[in-house]
Write an enzyme that holds these catalytic residues in place. Structure first.
Site, PDB file in Angstrom:
ATOM      1  CB  SER A  56     -79.081  44.902 -56.046  1.00  0.00           C
ATOM      2  OG  SER A  56     -79.449  43.704 -56.689  1.00  0.00           O
ATOM      3  CE  LYS A  96     -78.670  43.937 -60.605  1.00  0.00           C
ATOM      4  NZ  LYS A  96     -78.453  44.430 -59.275  1.00  0.00           N
TER       5      LYS A  96
END
Length: 195
Positions: A56, A96
Site C-alpha cells: 500500500s 501510511k
C-alpha cells in the site's frame, strides 16, 4: 651458579610492543560493549525497527523493507510516514502517510484524482498512480474534518490501500501511532532516509 645464568633477560630494555595487543583488544572490546549498549538503549527508548507488510505504500516503501522509527517525542505532522496499530482495523502494524492533522478538512476528489486539505489540492509526487474511485461501500470517509487528537492517513499506492477512507479505520487517534518512519535499513538497495 651465577645470577646472570638464572635471569637471562636481566639488563634488557622492556619491549613497548609486548602487551600492547592485549591492551588494544581490551580497548576495542570495551568500545564495542559501549556501542552495543547505546544501540540497544536507542532502539528500546527512542525508536523501533518494523518490517513493511503489503504494497500500500509503493513506490515509497516495498514489502519486507525494514524501517527505523522515531517513537519517543514524536507528534504527527502532515506528510510524515507513520506506523500505527489499531487492532479493530488490522492485527499487524500499518504504514501510511499523514495527509491531515486535527482541525484540517480533507476532501478526496476522485473525479479530479486528487486530495484537498482545507480546499487546497495536495502536490503528491510520491503516489504510485492516479487515484481512481474504488466504488466500494466500505470507503465512505472522503469528506471529513479531522477531530482533535487525530490524523487522516492514506497509502501512497491509493488504488490498493485500505486507509482513512475506510470506515473501519477512519480518522486515527494519535495514541495509535507507534512512530514516524525515519529510514529504510534493509535491504541495502533501499537503504536511506524516507520522505
Amino acid at each position: 651458579m651465577n645470577d646472570e645464568a638464572l635471569n637471562p633477560f636481566e639488563g634488557e630494555e622492556p619491549d613497548p610492543q609486548k602487551g600492547s595487543f592485549r591492551m588494544d583488544l581490551y580497548f576495542w572490546m570495551q568500545a564495542l560493549a559501549v556501542a552495543l549498549v547505546a544501540l540497544i538503549l536507542t532502539f528500546t527508548l527512542a525508536g523501533r525497527v518494523i518490517k513493511v507488510v503489503g504494497d500500500s505504500m509503493l513506490p515509497t516503501l516495498h514489502e519486507n523493507d525494514l524501517m527505523l522509527l522515531q517513537s519517543i517525542g514524536y507528534t504527527p505532522k502532515q506528510g510524515d510516514i507513520v506506523v500505527l496499530r489499531k487492532s479493530s482495523f488490522m492485527s499487524d502494524p500499518v504504514v501510511k502517510r499523514v495527509i491531515a492533522t486535527e482541525g484540517q478538512h480533507v476532501t478526496v476528489d476522485y473525479m479530479n484524482h486528487c486530495v484537498l486539505v482545507d480546499g487546497v489540492p495536495l502536490e503528491e509526487p510520491y503516489i504510485l498512480e492516479l487515484m481512481q474511485d474504488p466504488n466500494r461501500s466500505d470507503m465512505p470517509v472522503v469528506d471529513v474534518t479531522v477531530p482533535e487528537g487525530s490524523i487522516y492517513v492514506l497509502g501512497d499506492n491509493r488504488n490498493h490501500s485500505s486507509d482513512s477512507r475506510s470506515e473501519r479505520l477512519g480518522t486515527v487517534d494519535t495514541r495509535y501511532v507507534l512512530g514516524r518512519v525515519l529510514c529504510i535499513l534493509l535491504p541495502f538497495d533501499h537503504f536511506g532516509a524516507v520522505e
